[in-house]
Design a protein around this motif. Structure first.
Motif, short mmCIF file in Angstrom:
data_model
loop_
_atom_site.label_atom_id
_atom_site.label_comp_id
_atom_site.label_asym_id
_atom_site.label_seq_id
_atom_site.Cartn_x
_atom_site.Cartn_y
_atom_site.Cartn_z
N ASN A 256 -33.46 24.33 25.27
CA ASN A 256 -32.60 24.25 26.60
C ASN A 256 -31.63 25.24 27.06
OD1 ASN A 256 -31.85 21.17 25.05
ND2 ASN A 256 -33.61 21.22 25.73
N LYS A 535 -32.36 16.57 25.53
CA LYS A 535 -33.43 16.55 26.75
C LYS A 535 -34.53 15.72 25.58
CE LYS A 535 -31.54 19.80 29.03
NZ LYS A 535 -31.61 21.75 29.97
N GLY A 551 -27.65 15.60 30.10
CA GLY A 551 -28.56 16.32 29.52
C GLY A 551 -28.24 17.93 28.90
N CYS A 556 -27.18 15.17 35.52
CA CYS A 556 -27.78 14.54 37.29
C CYS A 556 -28.06 13.55 38.16
CB CYS A 556 -28.86 15.54 37.19
SG CYS A 556 -30.72 14.79 36.11
N TYR A 566 -33.99 14.41 31.01
CA TYR A 566 -32.56 14.00 30.95
C TYR A 566 -32.12 12.36 29.89
CZ TYR A 566 -30.25 17.70 33.45
OH TYR A 566 -29.90 19.27 33.34
#
Length: 682
Positions: A256, A535, A551, A556, A566
């Motif tokens: 990530n 995530k 996430g 989002c 996410y």
């Protein structure tokens, strides 16, 4: 040179110019090349032919522009009835091709008589896609500057969908002369084992991957997974060791990172799963990419079939074959074999200092892009302000050769046409620009507050979790309920606390196109509302359109159905609709989509999203109204002032530190739990 043939001449103005789709084939779409360029920054991929080499060669032999619209056929092709005599060329993977039942050769031009039928059967050998090109190309209405079909977005190719039986296609004006065949030494070679030329970067060793990881990536025969498509080619291969234990604020897994722009052809590690991003892939995301397929070799992605083996061959970026070339250097693996070698810079082209606190890192993204990153791997809106300053400067000065500019959280991707502006020259442009940028600490930008509905824990997101558990992974720690996982990760007392935190927050839009089509990546302006999660690993294969997820430290809205990682909190209404029109009764203070269908996205950089709760049933009604063009979104004008924001952080520093300490303790506890269960290893 191949011999030339005289094409059938049009007869006055009565010449029929249509082709009837008798049978559509499995997945036949209209594409053009290079596709939809210039909208990467709001999450619109280029689309276009996945194997551009076969597509362009077929157009060239017919005397067309290389990019003229034609057909891409996956696994099996269509049967087409031509109203007028027409020259055609079928390229790509080997298939059973016939004209009125008589077998004809691929890679050669052939005349289909008036009333005749061209049929393209199932692929018989290596490869995944064939291409049908016609003299004069196909006449197709363009959307955002291209005829290319993006089926996930439901636009392009006139219908936004694969061909359907009974559909009629319009032909362009035929060319007077065509060549007999594509030269033998230009025809690409297909097989079950492939070599893909790659450059190092943007995310190499030792920052993200170990040296052993990188050697493994270049020394492994990866296998193509059956769950692959135009968005990306999923691979089966070894799990990385990783050079770090987690992604910090970006998420619990070491893959990530703070969201940045991707490149087509990047090897994207979504968790431990490697995926080669295709021409319908996402533009923005939060996973690391150790190598990138050079532009001249990306055609091979279109022919990778399940079970095929592939190996990445590192090449020096300066030795990569030109992407626009169509000669023998792009036939198969000649470029990678002849140019094997590494740049040896871990994908880092240059590091400089903006000031005593901020470093600039210029990372290679293939042979046609650079990713500029500011500062440390932390969420700092001051870094986003610096990105904005550079972005606006490059828009204003418009250096020749730059074709895309895509901001991320702390980064800006610059894509170029290397034939016009090489990477070395681009670095000069970028470093000189730094001295000309205004003081980003004084950033003041327009910032609307956009009020959107949120169906909390929506049934569609529950369905996505259930599908994931049945089809991908049942034992994931975020299953069966993402919201409970978010509560645990952040040390909150109850899921009601998660609810209150989300609805109290004001989310600042830092990027668009995070999972396609104007979808925002946003973070709360108040760090006390900044929930942190990891995530999905592996990622989901299905996410409902306009699902809302968290996430890392980001939220989002998924612009459309597709994969995703996410953690779900709910679902909202559309943020993109190229068919929507504003309501005529909308009053003052109401914002809407633009009236012209060339600007179908709702949100802008630095907008602030505020949620208000609605039931699942109410949301369905709102979505139906929206799809019908009844668009009215409440907004409040305003501005984002970085200096005032920093004053806010200083005033509330004690409370913010207390919140972060509790959050960090819970985050660490969750990580230790994962380690004890074998989910994480050092």
């Amino acid at each position: 040179m191949s011999a030339t043939l005289t094409a059938p001449e049009p007869v006055g103005t009565t010449r029929a110019t249509t082709v009837e789709v008798v049978a559509p084939g499995m997945q036949t779409t209209i594409q053009d090349w290079p596709g939809r360029i210039g909208y990467w920054h709001i999450g619109v991929p280029p689309s276009g032919p996945m194997d551009d080499l076969s597509f362009r060669l077929g157009n060239r032999v017919l005397g067309n522009n290389e990019g003229a619209a034609g057909l891409e056929c996956t696994l099996s092709g269509p049967t087409l009835r031509f109203a007028a005599a027409t020259w055609v060329c079928v390229t790509g993977a080997v298939a059973d091709v016939r004209v009125d039942g008589v077998p004809v050769e691929q890679w050669r031009t052939v005349e289909v008589p008036a009333g005749g039928e061209l049929s393209v059967g199932a692929i018989r050998g290596p490869g995944m896609r064939t291409y049908v090109l016609v003299s004069g190309g196909l006449e197709v209405d363009e959307f955002l500057g291209s005829a290319a079909t993006f089926t996930l977005g439901k636009f392009g190719g006139n219908t936004g969908a694969p061909l359907a039986a009974g559909q009629r296609l319009t032909l362009g004006a035929p060319n007077a002369r065509v060549a007999a065949a594509v030269p033998m030494d230009s025809i690409p070679s297909f097989g079950r084992r492939w070599e893909l030329a790659v450059t190092e970067g943007p995310h190499g060793a030792p920052e993200f991957f170990t040296r052993n990881d990188f050697d493994t990536i270049l020394g492994t025969d990866y296998e193509v997974h059956f769950n692959s498509d135009r968005t990306g080619v999923r691979l089966i291969g070894p799990k990385p060791e990783w050079a770090r234990t987690d992604g910090g604020e970006a998420g619990l897994h070491p893959s990530n990172i703070h969201d940045n722009a991707y490149s087509i052809g990047a090897l994207d590690f979504t968790g431990d799963t490697p995926i080669l991003l295709g021409p319908d892939g996402p533009s923005l995301g939060g996973f690391v990419c150790p190598v990138t397929v050079v532009a001249a070799d990306r055609w091979k992605l279109g022919q990778l079939a399940p079970g095929d083996k592939l190996r990445f061959v590192a090449v020096r970026s300066a030795d990569a074959a030109p992407a626009r070339a169509l000669g023998r250097e792009r036939r198969a693996s000649l470029g990678s074999v002849l140019s094997a070698g590494r740049d040896g810079d871990d994908g880092v082209l240059l590091r400089t200092e903006v000031d005593d606190e901020t470093r600039v890192t210029y990372r290679r993204q293939g042979d046609d892009g650079v990713l500029i990153e500011y500062g440390a791997l932390t969420l700092d809106l001051g870094l986003r302000a610096r990105v904005h300053a550079l972005h606006q400067h490059l828009i204003a000065t418009a250096p020749r050769g730059i074709i895309e500019l895509t901001p991320g959280i702390r980064s800006l991707q610059v894509r170029v046409d290397p034939a016009v502006l090489g990477i070395t020259s681009l670095l000069t442009v970028l470093t000189e620009a730094e001295a000309l940028l205004p003081d980003s600490s004084q950033l003041v930008v327009p910032s609307r507050t956009v009020h959107l509905p949120l169906s909390w824990d929506d049934p569609s997101t529950r369905e996505a979790i259930t599908r994931y558990m049945h089809g991908v992974r049942a034992d994931a720690p975020w299953c069966p309920w993402n919201i409970e996982f978010i509560r645990r990760m952040n040390g909150l007392g109850s899921v009601d606390d998660v609810y209150r935190t989300v609805f109290d927050a004001e989310y600042l839009v830092l990027g668009l196109g995070d999972v396609y089509l104007g979808a925002p990546v946003a973070t709360p302006t108040d760090p006390r509302h900044r929930l942190v999660t990891t995530k999905y690993n592996p990622a989901r294969t299905w996410t409902p359109e306009n699902a809302v997820g968290i996430g890392g430290a980001y939220l989002c809205i998924y612009g459309m159905e597709g994969p995703g990682g996410y953690q779900f909190v709910g679902r909202t209404t559309q943020v993109w609709n190229h068919r929507a029109r504003p309501t005529s009764t909308a009053g003052p203070g109401v914002d809407r989509f633009a009236t012209d269908d060339e600007t179908p996205w709702l949100l802008r950089y630095f907008d602030r999203i505020r949620w208000h709760p609605v039931s699942a049933e109410e949301l369905l009604d709102l979505r139906a109204d929206f799809a019908a063009g009844k668009v009215s979104i409440d907004t409040t004008p305003g501005e984002f002032n970085l200096a005032a924001y920093r004053d806010f952080l200083t005033t509330n520093a004690t409370d913010i530190a207390t919140f972060r300490a509790t959050q960090s303790e819970a985050f660490t506890e969750e990580r230790l739990s994962w380690k004890s269960s074998g989910e994480l290893t050092d």
